[in-house]
Design an enzyme around this catalytic site. Structure first.
Site: not given
Length: 383
Positions: A238, A264, A306, A354, A356
């Site tokens: 969003g 992010c 992302n 990201h 991770e």
């Protein structure tokens, strides 16, 4: 989204974009209709982690890799408890998965979870179109949902825009839970779930951190009730311009000068808390091959992304904020988008991508160690 039966590969399907462009192919996964923002992801692998990433809520994901589904679907690699994408678009789905960990095919899993997809279209042409025109509202229709093109375009145009969408509470946990440290417990972290991926608290647990994952609606009292050595703000879907609650919570954490790390959506929240604006990118960054430079070391990393929104902060100087000086710590080498922020006068930093690495390269794993270093230094100072 409504769905019905499973796609057989012989059922006709169409992908309709809000600007009137139509792509015709075959049903993949469930048959029916679905709506979402059409975006493309450039990863050649890791589709299971992509599909189960809560950051993809209300998005129809286009795979730019031509063949998808080769390794099937297993029961270990999910990043959450369900598929979050609204729909999936592939060119050439694998007929038979081939991997020792595969429990079923991707087609079967999409069907089982009611995710409408389409295959057999020119995803290269679609990706070029989205790069030129930008990510846009779209719909996939198959079976009884098929209708005249003009009617389908009108239905797509009636859907809400991603800009202005508040989605993080839709995907976040409703109840707090704990991910225990692996081995000796060294720190306690309060992690605010705005759409967190399962691998993120695991990466912290590997470093001796007990992670208390809290709902997106957590208050300052909730956070400090766990006596955290650090606070983490996760990824999520969003428009960050709608996230007043998380911004207020992060502001409270910054006032206490607790070591803070965000990724992010968490990076965008830090940007807002520091007084910077955010904006929607034309087509965003999605995939596991995005080049980013860590400006503090000069090192270039290949990273997993992302995001469709970014922070508007100056690249050429440090900025004065209510919490001291802040600077852009990381930048995307493709387009100079801000990929990280850090405060210079207290322990807080964030990145837009990201670390991770689920899926993705491990170049950025050091960021979890940087968070540990901040908590270690803060603990030594208090002692």
């Amino acid at each position: 989204m409504t769905t019905s039966t499973r796609g057989t590969g012989k059922v006709s399907a169409v992908l309709v974009l809000e600007d009137g462009r139509v792509f015709r192919g075959r049903a993949y996964g469930a048959v029916g209709e679905t709506f979402g923002e059409a975006v493309f992801s450039t990863g050649m692998t890791g589709y299971q982690e992509t599909l189960t990433d809560p950051s993809y809520d209300r998005q129809i994901v286009v795979a730019t890799a031509p063949q998808i589904g080769n390794t099937g679907w297993n029961d270990e690699d999910d990043e959450s408890d369900r598929i979050w994408v609204s729909g999936y678009v592939v060119r050439d789905p694998a007929r038979i998965p081939s991997n020792w960990r595969s429990a079923r095919s991707l087609d079967d899993e999409l069907s089982r979870q009611g995710v409408v997809g389409i295959s057999g279209i020119d995803t290269r042409a679609l990706t070029r179109h989205l790069r030129e025109r930008g990510s846009m509202r779209s719909g996939i229709f198959s079976g009884e949902a098929l209708a005249a093109d003009a009617e389908l375009v009108a239905r797509v145009q009636a859907q809400p825009q991603m800009k202005g969408a508040s989605l993080y509470e839709e995907v976040a946990t409703k109840e707090a839970y704990v991910v225990p440290a692996v081995g000796e417990k060294k720190f306690t972290v309060a992690a605010i779930d705005l759409g967190i991926k399962g691998m993120t608290p695991h990466r912290m647990a590997e470093r001796g951190i007990e992670v208390h994952v809290l709902p997106a609606t957590a208050t300052e009292e909730d956070v400090y009730a766990v006596a955290p050595d650090g606070v983490f703000f996760s990824n999520g879907p969003g428009d960050p311009a709608t996230a007043e609650g998380p911004v207020a919570l992060m502001t409270a954490v910054l006032k206490r000068k607790t070591p803070l790390f965000g990724i992010c959506f968490g990076n965008q929240i830090l940007g807002r808390a520091l007084g910077f604006g955010t904006y929607k990118l034309k087509y965003g960054h999605r995939g596991i091959n995005q080049p980013v430079q860590d400006r503090t070391t000069g090192k270039v990393e290949v990273t997993a992304h992302n995001h469709g929104f970014a922070v508007d902060a100056p690249l050429d100087k440090a900025s004065e904020t209510p919490f001291g000086r802040a600077e852009v710590s990381h930048v995307c080498l493709n387009d100079n988008v801000v990929e990280g922020l850090q405060l210079l006068d207290q322990p807080a930093f964030s990145v837009q991508y990201h670390p991770e690495a689920a899926a993705g390269p491990h170049d950025a794993a050091y960021l979890f160690d940087r968070f540990v270093s901040l908590m270690t230094a803060e603990g030594a100072q208090r002692a």
